[in-house]
Design an enzyme around this catalytic site. Sequence first.
Site, mmCIF file in Angstrom:
data_model
loop_
_atom_site.group_PDB
_atom_site.id
_atom_site.type_symbol
_atom_site.label_atom_id
_atom_site.label_comp_id
_atom_site.label_asym_id
_atom_site.label_seq_id
_atom_site.Cartn_x
_atom_site.Cartn_y
_atom_site.Cartn_z
ATOM 1 N N ASP A 96 36.508 -11.836 -41.182
ATOM 2 C CA ASP A 96 37.720 -11.321 -40.548
ATOM 3 C C ASP A 96 37.429 -11.083 -39.057
ATOM 4 O OD1 ASP A 96 40.307 -10.332 -40.448
ATOM 5 O OD2 ASP A 96 39.769 -8.336 -41.199
ATOM 6 N N SER A 274 44.470 -1.071 -44.573
ATOM 7 C CA SER A 274 44.746 0.369 -44.424
ATOM 8 C C SER A 274 45.236 1.015 -45.715
ATOM 9 C CB SER A 274 45.778 0.597 -43.311
ATOM 10 O OG SER A 274 45.231 0.226 -42.072
HETATM 11 ZN ZN LIG Z 1 43.356 -8.247 -38.422
#
Ligand SMILES: [Zn+2]
Length: 326
Positions: A96, A274
């Site tokens: 990522d 999140s």
């Molecule tokens: Zn991202």
Amino acid sequence: MADKVSYKELGLVNTKEMFTKAMKGGYAVPAYNFNNMEQLQAILTGCAESSSPVILQVSSGARKYANQTLLRYMAMGGVQMVRAMGSNIPIALHLDHGDSFELAKSCIDTGFSSVMIDKSGVPFDENVKVTKQVVEYAREHDVSVEAELGVLAGIEDDVKHEASHYTRPEEVEEFVKRTGVDSLAISIGTSHGAYKFKVKPGEQPPPLRFDILEEVEKRIPGFPIVLHGSSSVMPEFVDMINKFGGQLKDTAGVSEDQLRRAARSAVCKVNIDSDGRLAVTAVIRKCFGEDPKNFDPRGYLGPAREALKKVIIHKNEKVLGSAGKG
Ligand SMILES: [Zn+2]
């Protein structure tokens, strides 16, 4: 330096076939970040139980926290665990927000099946140049590459931008053609972190810019699009955190309705981090609040892992439509 290994030996797949199927089927493949064993177990058992393909994501923050070599072996162990459960869901291991060719190369060399090269913060030609370099190396190893155009606001580990700027649809065609990239992350109003929008209590966050997404789809039909920063910042967990001593104020996320609509479009990969962090934190706080005498980490990490697994199944079944597609 770790020994060179191909992801194929680890039982992983790249994202190409996943995205082809997602495009045809009108759903999106979930990409969940992991940093530790409990998150990995929750993600994989949640996806196995809901029969969803899954992209396991490792960020630069995760590499610093848990060590890249360990994370790779954890993913490998995760694949074995899933197979022992009798599940054959496709699993990709993805870098990522890779920020350099060297990092992408090192991940490709050590068992990642997919990498993101994020040069969205530098001028277009520089973004093209580095992305193309990563694509050329990845091709030799049958690894898929994601790049980004446009900038998301918010904070995610080391990736931090004060302001966003939307993807310019007029740039996407040239970018895809010149780089040969496999998928493209775009900025249409999603945002990293738990404070995605500045909204007053009771106000709705602004809707995503579906007009930009549609314009992008027109210019590169059938090309896999990626959305980062797509947590809904689930209120039940924010409330639980605040009830048990936390102080999360004025949080806001992307509504699940908006994500459902995106998942039916050319969006083939949706990044959710999140919401998982919030679920784990909320349940740990609740455990401490309700049982202050407990000092066994399994007593709070276990319930946190169970809550995260439920979030994963919920996203796969009710938001992204990936359940049953693995
Ligand atoms: Zn991202």
